[in-house]
Design a protein around this motif. Structure first.
Motif, mmCIF file in Angstrom:
data_model
loop_
_atom_site.group_PDB
_atom_site.id
_atom_site.type_symbol
_atom_site.label_atom_id
_atom_site.label_comp_id
_atom_site.label_asym_id
_atom_site.label_seq_id
_atom_site.Cartn_x
_atom_site.Cartn_y
_atom_site.Cartn_z
ATOM 1 N N GLU A 113 32.138 93.278 44.903
ATOM 2 C CA GLU A 113 30.805 92.848 45.336
ATOM 3 C C GLU A 113 29.958 92.383 44.148
ATOM 4 O O GLU A 113 30.272 92.660 42.996
ATOM 5 N N ASN A 114 28.863 91.706 44.459
ATOM 6 C CA ASN A 114 27.967 91.175 43.429
ATOM 7 C C ASN A 114 27.304 92.267 42.594
ATOM 8 O O ASN A 114 26.868 92.006 41.482
ATOM 9 N N ASP A 115 27.226 93.490 43.133
ATOM 10 C CA ASP A 115 26.607 94.591 42.385
ATOM 11 C C ASP A 115 27.559 95.201 41.362
ATOM 12 O O ASP A 115 27.220 96.160 40.681
ATOM 13 N N GLY A 116 28.774 94.648 41.252
ATOM 14 C CA GLY A 116 29.747 95.142 40.279
ATOM 15 C C GLY A 116 30.661 96.218 40.824
ATOM 16 O O GLY A 116 31.609 96.618 40.151
ATOM 17 N N LEU A 117 30.408 96.694 42.040
ATOM 18 C CA LEU A 117 31.257 97.725 42.635
ATOM 19 C C LEU A 117 32.366 97.084 43.458
ATOM 20 O O LEU A 117 32.227 95.961 43.941
ATOM 21 N N TRP A 136 34.440 97.682 46.842
ATOM 22 C CA TRP A 136 34.534 98.424 48.095
ATOM 23 C C TRP A 136 35.999 98.471 48.485
ATOM 24 O O TRP A 136 36.720 97.481 48.338
ATOM 25 N N LYS A 177 33.719 103.450 47.262
ATOM 26 C CA LYS A 177 33.408 102.389 46.305
ATOM 27 C C LYS A 177 33.782 102.859 44.908
ATOM 28 O O LYS A 177 33.594 104.031 44.561
ATOM 29 N N LYS A 207 33.362 102.023 40.775
ATOM 30 C CA LYS A 207 32.718 101.309 39.669
ATOM 31 C C LYS A 207 33.815 101.052 38.645
ATOM 32 O O LYS A 207 34.334 101.999 38.049
ATOM 33 N N ASN A 234 34.523 94.810 33.198
ATOM 34 C CA ASN A 234 34.764 93.534 33.872
ATOM 35 C C ASN A 234 36.106 92.938 33.486
ATOM 36 O O ASN A 234 36.791 92.342 34.310
#
Length: 130
Positions: A19-23, A25, A102, A104, A108
């Motif tokens: 996802e865009n939040d870096g997590l 799912w 989820k 983290k 990256n």
């Protein structure tokens, strides 16, 4: 949440949705829920648990079988889906809309590398999810 067309799939039938939040799912594929049958119980990983790609970190049970759930990427478990804990059968109803936990990612760079090791929907459906 993205659509299954953008998900990445593990040979062990988990999907990963960065996802865009870096997590990331994580859930199980339609193939997995069909093979399991009616899901009755989900044993979630622990919040804060460090996981490695491919490691068995959770379990899901149905009237027919029990199966491990593996981490599709490495990182830290940061959220659990309480709705699945209360009603595990949701996994059968909407396998691509119901996430289980989820992650983290560690970084990256490692996430990009690990996602490259997973399959697209087309690759998954012509291979392990056929």
């Amino acid at each position: 949440m993205n659509t299954q067309d953008t998900f990445k799939f593990a040979e062990t039938h988990e999907w990963a949705d960065p996802e865009n939040d870096g997590l990331v799912w994580v859930g199980i594929s339609n193939h997995a829920q069909e093979a399991l049958g009616d899901v009755m119980f989900f044993q979630a990983p622990k919040i804060g648990q460090q996981v490695k790609q491919g490691e068995a970190i959770a379990a899901i049970e149905s009237v027919k079988a029990a199966s491990d759930i593996h981490a599709p990427v490495s990182g830290e478990i940061v959220a659990l889906n309480d709705a699945v804990d209360a009603a595990p059968e949701l996994v059968n109803e909407k396998p691509y809309a119901v996430w289980l936990f989820k992650i983290k990612p560690d970084s990256n760079a490692s996430l990009s590398s690990e996602l490259e090791q997973l399959m697209s929907l087309d690759q998954y459906q012509s291979g392990p999810g056929a």
